[in-house]
Design a protein around this motif. Structure first.
Motif, PDB file in Angstrom:
ATOM      1  N   ALA A 184      -5.468   6.179 -14.315  1.00  0.00           N
ATOM      2  CA  ALA A 184      -5.808   5.005 -15.056  1.00  0.00           C
ATOM      3  C   ALA A 184      -4.778   4.132 -14.980  1.00  0.00           C
ATOM      4  CB  ALA A 184      -6.279   5.039 -16.493  1.00  0.00           C
ATOM      5  N   GLU A 185      -3.623   4.316 -15.341  1.00  0.00           N
ATOM      6  CA  GLU A 185      -2.370   3.495 -15.172  1.00  0.00           C
ATOM      7  C   GLU A 185      -2.181   2.964 -13.761  1.00  0.00           C
ATOM      8  OE1 GLU A 185       1.209   3.907 -17.470  1.00  0.00           O
ATOM      9  OE2 GLU A 185       0.168   5.530 -18.755  1.00  0.00           O
ATOM     10  N   PHE A 186      -2.420   3.927 -12.862  1.00  0.00           N
ATOM     11  CA  PHE A 186      -2.002   3.758 -11.451  1.00  0.00           C
ATOM     12  C   PHE A 186      -2.967   2.573 -10.945  1.00  0.00           C
ATOM     13  CE2 PHE A 186      -3.488   4.793  -6.980  1.00  0.00           C
ATOM     14  CZ  PHE A 186      -2.295   4.366  -6.162  1.00  0.00           C
ATOM     15  N   CYS A 187      -4.083   2.658 -11.360  1.00  0.00           N
ATOM     16  CA  CYS A 187      -5.285   1.488 -11.035  1.00  0.00           C
ATOM     17  C   CYS A 187      -4.821   0.024 -11.735  1.00  0.00           C
ATOM     18  CB  CYS A 187      -6.569   2.218 -11.588  1.00  0.00           C
ATOM     19  SG  CYS A 187      -7.392   3.316 -10.785  1.00  0.00           S
ATOM     20  N   ALA A 188      -4.083   0.196 -13.025  1.00  0.00           N
ATOM     21  CA  ALA A 188      -3.715  -1.127 -13.515  1.00  0.00           C
ATOM     22  C   ALA A 188      -2.790  -1.540 -12.655  1.00  0.00           C
ATOM     23  CB  ALA A 188      -3.333  -0.622 -14.832  1.00  0.00           C
ATOM     24  N   LEU A 189      -1.765  -0.796 -12.130  1.00  0.00           N
ATOM     25  CA  LEU A 189      -0.613  -1.343 -11.362  1.00  0.00           C
ATOM     26  C   LEU A 189      -1.154  -1.881 -10.061  1.00  0.00           C
ATOM     27  CD1 LEU A 189       1.893   1.654 -11.391  1.00  0.00           C
ATOM     28  CD2 LEU A 189       2.417  -0.816 -12.252  1.00  0.00           C
ATOM     29  N   LEU A 190      -2.245  -1.571  -9.392  1.00  0.00           N
ATOM     30  CA  LEU A 190      -2.919  -1.940  -8.429  1.00  0.00           C
ATOM     31  C   LEU A 190      -3.886  -2.900  -8.444  1.00  0.00           C
ATOM     32  CD1 LEU A 190      -2.269   0.918  -6.048  1.00  0.00           C
ATOM     33  CD2 LEU A 190      -0.914  -0.954  -6.246  1.00  0.00           C
ATOM     34  N   ALA A 191      -4.102  -3.334  -9.592  1.00  0.00           N
ATOM     35  CA  ALA A 191      -5.430  -4.162  -9.882  1.00  0.00           C
ATOM     36  C   ALA A 191      -5.772  -5.269  -9.193  1.00  0.00           C
ATOM     37  CB  ALA A 191      -5.508  -4.434 -11.265  1.00  0.00           C
ATOM     38  N   ASP A 192      -4.541  -5.855  -8.621  1.00  0.00           N
ATOM     39  CA  ASP A 192      -4.750  -7.109  -7.993  1.00  0.00           C
ATOM     40  C   ASP A 192      -5.068  -6.670  -6.499  1.00  0.00           C
ATOM     41  OD1 ASP A 192      -4.030  -8.684  -9.861  1.00  0.00           O
ATOM     42  OD2 ASP A 192      -1.723  -8.597  -9.210  1.00  0.00           O
ATOM     43  N   HIS A 193      -5.394  -5.538  -5.925  1.00  0.00           N
ATOM     44  CA  HIS A 193      -5.727  -4.892  -4.637  1.00  0.00           C
ATOM     45  C   HIS A 193      -7.014  -4.058  -4.580  1.00  0.00           C
ATOM     46  CE1 HIS A 193      -1.674  -5.985  -3.305  1.00  0.00           C
ATOM     47  NE2 HIS A 193      -1.282  -5.618  -4.424  1.00  0.00           N
ATOM     48  N   GLY A 194      -7.870  -4.174  -5.888  1.00  0.00           N
ATOM     49  CA  GLY A 194      -9.164  -3.590  -5.570  1.00  0.00           C
ATOM     50  C   GLY A 194      -9.691  -3.302  -7.147  1.00  0.00           C
ATOM     51  N   ALA A 195     -10.789  -3.054  -6.976  1.00  0.00           N
ATOM     52  CA  ALA A 195     -11.481  -2.501  -8.356  1.00  0.00           C
ATOM     53  C   ALA A 195     -11.087  -1.003  -8.639  1.00  0.00           C
ATOM     54  CB  ALA A 195     -13.048  -2.280  -8.323  1.00  0.00           C
ATOM     55  N   ALA A 196     -11.154  -0.624  -9.921  1.00  0.00           N
ATOM     56  CA  ALA A 196     -10.593   0.808 -10.367  1.00  0.00           C
ATOM     57  C   ALA A 196     -11.291   1.746  -9.517  1.00  0.00           C
ATOM     58  CB  ALA A 196     -10.750   0.653 -11.751  1.00  0.00           C
ATOM     59  N   GLU A 197     -12.748   1.548  -9.631  1.00  0.00           N
ATOM     60  CA  GLU A 197     -13.212   2.710  -9.056  1.00  0.00           C
ATOM     61  C   GLU A 197     -13.086   2.891  -7.297  1.00  0.00           C
ATOM     62  OE1 GLU A 197     -16.405  -0.711  -9.703  1.00  0.00           O
ATOM     63  OE2 GLU A 197     -14.643   0.343 -10.586  1.00  0.00           O
ATOM     64  N   ASP A 198     -12.782   1.933  -6.889  1.00  0.00           N
ATOM     65  CA  ASP A 198     -12.367   1.744  -5.233  1.00  0.00           C
ATOM     66  C   ASP A 198     -10.908   2.287  -4.927  1.00  0.00           C
ATOM     67  OD1 ASP A 198     -14.699   0.725  -4.683  1.00  0.00           O
ATOM     68  OD2 ASP A 198     -13.949  -1.326  -4.730  1.00  0.00           O
ATOM     69  N   ILE A 199     -10.079   2.126  -6.080  1.00  0.00           N
ATOM     70  CA  ILE A 199      -8.931   2.636  -6.042  1.00  0.00           C
ATOM     71  C   ILE A 199      -8.786   4.229  -6.222  1.00  0.00           C
ATOM     72  CG2 ILE A 199      -6.520   2.769  -6.971  1.00  0.00           C
ATOM     73  CD1 ILE A 199      -7.046  -0.180  -7.607  1.00  0.00           C
ATOM     74  N   ILE A 200      -9.534   4.706  -7.142  1.00  0.00           N
ATOM     75  CA  ILE A 200      -9.725   6.146  -7.450  1.00  0.00           C
ATOM     76  C   ILE A 200     -10.375   7.047  -6.393  1.00  0.00           C
ATOM     77  CG2 ILE A 200     -11.046   7.766  -9.006  1.00  0.00           C
ATOM     78  CD1 ILE A 200     -10.765   5.603 -11.196  1.00  0.00           C
ATOM     79  N   THR A 201     -11.546   6.317  -5.518  1.00  0.00           N
ATOM     80  CA  THR A 201     -11.973   6.777  -4.797  1.00  0.00           C
ATOM     81  C   THR A 201     -10.994   7.086  -3.359  1.00  0.00           C
ATOM     82  OG1 THR A 201     -14.248   6.005  -5.125  1.00  0.00           O
ATOM     83  CG2 THR A 201     -13.761   6.495  -2.965  1.00  0.00           C
ATOM     84  N   ARG A 202     -10.195   5.877  -2.954  1.00  0.00           N
ATOM     85  CA  ARG A 202      -9.335   6.111  -2.104  1.00  0.00           C
ATOM     86  C   ARG A 202      -7.926   7.072  -2.346  1.00  0.00           C
ATOM     87  NH1 ARG A 202      -8.585   7.349   2.577  1.00  0.00           N
ATOM     88  NH2 ARG A 202      -6.660   6.678   3.552  1.00  0.00           N
ATOM     89  N   LEU A 203      -7.615   7.089  -3.560  1.00  0.00           N
ATOM     90  CA  LEU A 203      -6.673   8.076  -4.044  1.00  0.00           C
ATOM     91  C   LEU A 203      -7.240   9.577  -3.660  1.00  0.00           C
ATOM     92  CD1 LEU A 203      -3.956   8.955  -5.369  1.00  0.00           C
ATOM     93  CD2 LEU A 203      -5.158   8.454  -7.595  1.00  0.00           C
ATOM     94  N   PHE A 204      -8.439   9.820  -4.254  1.00  0.00           N
ATOM     95  CA  PHE A 204      -9.173  11.225  -4.079  1.00  0.00           C
ATOM     96  C   PHE A 204      -9.251  11.542  -2.600  1.00  0.00           C
ATOM     97  CE2 PHE A 204     -12.953  13.665  -3.602  1.00  0.00           C
ATOM     98  CZ  PHE A 204     -12.725  14.884  -4.182  1.00  0.00           C
ATOM     99  N   ASP A 205      -9.639  10.485  -1.701  1.00  0.00           N
ATOM    100  CA  ASP A 205      -9.648  10.879  -0.348  1.00  0.00           C
ATOM    101  C   ASP A 205      -8.236  11.266   0.174  1.00  0.00           C
ATOM    102  OD1 ASP A 205     -12.102  10.461  -0.395  1.00  0.00           O
ATOM    103  OD2 ASP A 205     -11.908   8.235   0.420  1.00  0.00           O
ATOM    104  N   VAL A 206      -6.923  10.480  -0.250  1.00  0.00           N
ATOM    105  CA  VAL A 206      -5.718  10.541   0.054  1.00  0.00           C
ATOM    106  C   VAL A 206      -5.254  12.006  -0.272  1.00  0.00           C
ATOM    107  CG1 VAL A 206      -3.342  10.025  -0.099  1.00  0.00           C
ATOM    108  CG2 VAL A 206      -5.174   8.288   0.360  1.00  0.00           C
ATOM    109  N   GLU A 207      -5.801  12.551  -1.550  1.00  0.00           N
ATOM    110  CA  GLU A 207      -5.145  13.594  -2.287  1.00  0.00           C
ATOM    111  C   GLU A 207      -5.912  14.825  -1.294  1.00  0.00           C
ATOM    112  OE1 GLU A 207      -4.985  14.239  -6.634  1.00  0.00           O
ATOM    113  OE2 GLU A 207      -6.332  12.464  -6.539  1.00  0.00           O
TER     114      GLU A 207
END
Length: 232
Positions: free
Chosen positions: A25-48
């Motif tokens: 959640a903190e990571f999503c807040a850091l990158l809030a200007d670059h996408g919605a939280a759900e999209d950031i979480i999805t991308r992070l999961f794919d990278v993981e």
């Protein structure tokens, strides 16, 4: 008779995944200007998922995946301050105290005298830190830290310990890692669901005569007695 009982560590004996979700959640807040939280979480999961073969499981791999995701989402424009904060988040996770889950100590007290084996996976140093901090190490006859929980890996553990699969029971919160591989070997698998489980650990429960489910770990001693008595 059940000759040995294996117990998972993260989210079976102590809290783990909830700290990943808070950091996410903190990571999503850091990158809030670059996408919605759900999209950031999805991308992070794919990278993981893509990085598991490189880094394995654990906080360090998660930290590197956050850095990689930040670089991708910003087209390489992420600043050093943001990277520094991501590294701080990882260090905070590595320093987090170990909080035992409800029912764990009661379960271990009731299982005293039985042959218990702690079987976990992930980063060796971090798992060793958590095991030491938990104060539970002396409760176990053996501790195994695996890179992956596959039927082959469990088979090697049982062979080294001289345990026949049909006399082994494994309990944990991951159907994929703690239960199904042991069932495939011919052992007993006990699913102990946790309210927060990483998506990569989800799997459908098989229709299997040696599969059981309990709500908390302190239900395990009674279940073992019923299995041995032919009543479960």
């Amino acid at each position: 008779m059940i000759e040995a009982i294996g117990l998972d560590a993260d989210d079976t004996l102590w809290e783990n995944e909830s700290f990943f979700r808070l950091t996410e959640a903190e990571f999503c807040a850091l990158l809030a200007d670059h996408g919605a939280a759900e999209d950031i979480i999805t991308r992070l999961f794919d990278v993981e998922r893509a990085n598991l073969r490189r880094y394995g499981y654990g906080i360090k791999g998660f930290m590197l995946s956050m850095v990689e995701t930040a670089i991708e989402l910003t087209d390489g424009a992420v600043d050093g301050r943001t990277i520094g904060r991501i590294l701080d988040l990882g260090r905070e996770m590595l320093a987090h105290p170990v909080d035992l889950l409800p029912g764990v100590e009661a379960a271990l007290d009731a299982l005293e005298g039985r042959r218990l084996i702690l079987i976990t996976k992930g980063d060796l140093m971090d798992q060793e830190r958590k095991i030491a901090a938990s104060g539970l190490a002396e409760r176990f006859a053996a501790v195994e830290i695996l890179a992956e929980k596959s039927p082959e890996a469990y088979g090697r553990v049982l062979w080294a310990q001289g345990i026949a699969p049909e006399r082994f029971l494994m309990a944990g919160n991951s159907m994929k890692s703690d239960v199904i591989p042991v069932l495939e070997l011919g052992g007993w698998g006990v699913f102990v669901p946790h309210e927060v489980t990483w998506a990569a650990e989800h799997a459908d429960a098989p229709d299997h005569p040696r599969l059981r489910e309990i709500g908390r770990l302190d239900e395990l001693p009674g279940l073992v007695e019923r299995i041995e008595g032919g009543a479960a």
